[in-house]
Design a protein around this motif. Structure first.
Motif, PDB file in Angstrom:
ATOM      1  N   GLY A 174       0.815  -1.209   0.000  1.00  0.00           N
ATOM      2  CA  GLY A 174       0.000   0.000   0.000  1.00  0.00           C
ATOM      3  C   GLY A 174       0.850   1.263   0.000  1.00  0.00           C
ATOM      4  O   GLY A 174       0.557   2.221  -0.720  1.00  0.00           O
ATOM      5  N   VAL A 175       1.931   1.240   0.810  1.00  0.00           N
ATOM      6  CA  VAL A 175       2.853   2.387   0.832  1.00  0.00           C
ATOM      7  C   VAL A 175       3.491   2.583  -0.534  1.00  0.00           C
ATOM      8  O   VAL A 175       3.593   3.705  -1.039  1.00  0.00           O
ATOM      9  CB  VAL A 175       3.939   2.185   1.912  1.00  0.00           C
ATOM     10  CG1 VAL A 175       5.006   3.270   1.801  1.00  0.00           C
ATOM     11  CG2 VAL A 175       3.317   2.207   3.299  1.00  0.00           C
ATOM     12  N   PHE A 176       3.923   1.463  -1.146  1.00  0.00           N
ATOM     13  CA  PHE A 176       4.544   1.540  -2.468  1.00  0.00           C
ATOM     14  C   PHE A 176       3.560   2.099  -3.495  1.00  0.00           C
ATOM     15  O   PHE A 176       3.907   2.979  -4.292  1.00  0.00           O
ATOM     16  CB  PHE A 176       5.012   0.148  -2.899  1.00  0.00           C
ATOM     17  CG  PHE A 176       5.588   0.111  -4.286  1.00  0.00           C
ATOM     18  CD1 PHE A 176       6.899   0.512  -4.515  1.00  0.00           C
ATOM     19  CD2 PHE A 176       4.832  -0.311  -5.363  1.00  0.00           C
ATOM     20  CE1 PHE A 176       7.430   0.490  -5.794  1.00  0.00           C
ATOM     21  CE2 PHE A 176       5.351  -0.339  -6.647  1.00  0.00           C
ATOM     22  CZ  PHE A 176       6.658   0.060  -6.858  1.00  0.00           C
ATOM     23  N   TYR A 177       2.324   1.596  -3.471  1.00  0.00           N
ATOM     24  CA  TYR A 177       1.320   2.053  -4.442  1.00  0.00           C
ATOM     25  C   TYR A 177       1.016   3.538  -4.256  1.00  0.00           C
ATOM     26  O   TYR A 177       0.942   4.296  -5.228  1.00  0.00           O
ATOM     27  CB  TYR A 177       0.040   1.235  -4.280  1.00  0.00           C
ATOM     28  CG  TYR A 177      -1.093   1.716  -5.160  1.00  0.00           C
ATOM     29  CD1 TYR A 177      -1.127   1.384  -6.510  1.00  0.00           C
ATOM     30  CD2 TYR A 177      -2.117   2.497  -4.634  1.00  0.00           C
ATOM     31  CE1 TYR A 177      -2.160   1.837  -7.330  1.00  0.00           C
ATOM     32  CE2 TYR A 177      -3.149   2.952  -5.436  1.00  0.00           C
ATOM     33  CZ  TYR A 177      -3.161   2.613  -6.780  1.00  0.00           C
ATOM     34  OH  TYR A 177      -4.181   3.063  -7.584  1.00  0.00           O
ATOM     35  N   TYR A 178       0.896   3.958  -2.990  1.00  0.00           N
ATOM     36  CA  TYR A 178       0.548   5.355  -2.723  1.00  0.00           C
ATOM     37  C   TYR A 178       1.657   6.301  -3.172  1.00  0.00           C
ATOM     38  O   TYR A 178       1.416   7.278  -3.886  1.00  0.00           O
ATOM     39  CB  TYR A 178       0.250   5.547  -1.238  1.00  0.00           C
ATOM     40  CG  TYR A 178       0.007   6.982  -0.855  1.00  0.00           C
ATOM     41  CD1 TYR A 178      -1.174   7.626  -1.229  1.00  0.00           C
ATOM     42  CD2 TYR A 178       0.949   7.701  -0.123  1.00  0.00           C
ATOM     43  CE1 TYR A 178      -1.406   8.949  -0.891  1.00  0.00           C
ATOM     44  CE2 TYR A 178       0.724   9.021   0.213  1.00  0.00           C
ATOM     45  CZ  TYR A 178      -0.460   9.633  -0.175  1.00  0.00           C
ATOM     46  OH  TYR A 178      -0.676  10.947   0.156  1.00  0.00           O
ATOM     47  N   PHE A 179       2.891   5.992  -2.748  1.00  0.00           N
ATOM     48  CA  PHE A 179       3.994   6.896  -3.065  1.00  0.00           C
ATOM     49  C   PHE A 179       4.353   6.863  -4.548  1.00  0.00           C
ATOM     50  O   PHE A 179       4.833   7.853  -5.091  1.00  0.00           O
ATOM     51  CB  PHE A 179       5.218   6.571  -2.215  1.00  0.00           C
ATOM     52  CG  PHE A 179       5.163   7.176  -0.838  1.00  0.00           C
ATOM     53  CD1 PHE A 179       5.583   8.475  -0.625  1.00  0.00           C
ATOM     54  CD2 PHE A 179       4.674   6.454   0.234  1.00  0.00           C
ATOM     55  CE1 PHE A 179       5.528   9.051   0.633  1.00  0.00           C
ATOM     56  CE2 PHE A 179       4.615   7.011   1.493  1.00  0.00           C
ATOM     57  CZ  PHE A 179       5.035   8.313   1.709  1.00  0.00           C
ATOM     58  N   SER A 180       4.139   5.713  -5.197  1.00  0.00           N
ATOM     59  CA  SER A 180       4.446   5.639  -6.628  1.00  0.00           C
ATOM     60  C   SER A 180       3.479   6.479  -7.453  1.00  0.00           C
ATOM     61  O   SER A 180       3.780   6.826  -8.598  1.00  0.00           O
ATOM     62  CB  SER A 180       4.401   4.178  -7.100  1.00  0.00           C
ATOM     63  OG  SER A 180       3.096   3.630  -6.941  1.00  0.00           O
TER      64      SER A 180
END
Length: 302
Positions: free
Chosen positions: A110-116
């Protein structure tokens, strides 16, 4: 949070509590080994330290290594945990392990998806805000928990500081030993020979060798946190802070923690001498972290 030695006091406290449950005081238990490997793999959600160094050296976007580090450090922790579960015959499909594993995977994803999905200029400000907020929240939680349990937080802090001083004195011999070993390793020129050997082998195999300039950071990471930071800074100074090698070095720096420092200090603080298979599995996490860091760097920066 990528704050380096800030985690050491909490780690030493946890190790002392594990030692109280240890029937053989000179031999590491399975729980201690799991704890050490998870520490050595060094899951870093927000590499605030690495981003700070990049900002100080004038990087155009100090946070461009944020997502690569998140992937590399997650792979190191996941493989270390999985390997140790297999070694200790822990049921990976146990409800508690499965829920924590899936929960952590979902959180990192989720962190990866959000920041990407964010613009590059917002990643730095958002990640720094998140790191500072988490750190402040942890401090507030300690104070609130002390208030709820009617503990004098100030007195507890003073007692903890006294214990910390005693622990520091106790681990000095182990620190001296590991620092001397590191000094010999660097002064002997062994690192240069190893790096040149890797470059020769990868060149012979037809593999791109541009990443080799970041290998000193990877090799030093297992031995010394300050040494690997120095190597990272050297790589950014020599090749450029926004160069491929500079970014690879930063990604490697954030992918794992300092294995031999953790083993020496944590086990030394409780008098454990028989560490069993701790070194092998901790180094496995290190190797996976370094390989993942180099791989994702090619994906993001080439």
């Amino acid at each position: 949070l990528g704050l380096d030695n800030a985690a050491t006091p909490l780690g030493l406290k946890a190790m002392r509590e594990l030692q109280e449950l240890n029937p053989k005081k000179d031999t590491a238990t399975d729980a201690m080994l799991m704890f050490l490997v998870l520490n050595a793999s060094g899951l870093t959600l927000i590499p605030i330290g690495v981003m700070t160094y990049r900002a100080q050296m004038g990087a155009a976007n100090p946070s461009d290594v944020f997502l690569p580090i998140l992937i590399a450090t997650f792979m190191a922790t996941f493989v270390g945990l999985l390997a140790l579960c297999i070694k200790q015959r822990i049921n990976i499909f146990d409800r508690v392990i499965l829920l924590w594993g899936l929960g952590l995977t979902a959180f990192v994803g989720g962190v990866f998806y959000y920041f990407s999905s964010l613009p590059e200029e917002k990643i730095s400000s958002y990640s720094a805000f998140a790191a500072n907020s988490i750190l402040f929240t942890i401090i507030v939680i300690f104070i609130v928990a002390g208030f709820v349990k009617r503990i004098n937080v100030y007195d507890a802090f003073i007692e903890g500081a006294k214990e910390g001083f005693k622990t520091a004195v106790m681990i000095i011999p182990y620190l001296v030993a590991i620092l001397v070993a590191i000094g010999i390793f660097r002064a002997s020129g062994a690192m240069d020979y190893i790096v040149e050997g890797f470059a020769t082998v990868f060149g012979w195999l037809g593999i791109d060798t541009e990443f080799v300039g970041a290998l000193p950071t990877a090799l030093m990471k297992s031995l010394s946190g300050s040494g690997s930071r120095g190597m990272m800074v050297d790589a950014m100074s020599a090749y450029g802070v926004d160069s491929f090698v500079g970014r690879v070095a930063c990604t490697v720096q954030g992918s794992t923690d300092t294995t031999f420092y953790i083993l020496a200090v944590y086990f030394g603080s409780v008098g454990v001498r028989k560490t069993r298979y701790a070194v092998g599995y901790a180094l496995l996490a290190d190797v996976i972290g370094a390989i993942s860091a180099i791989t994702v760097s090619y994906f993001f920066f080439k």
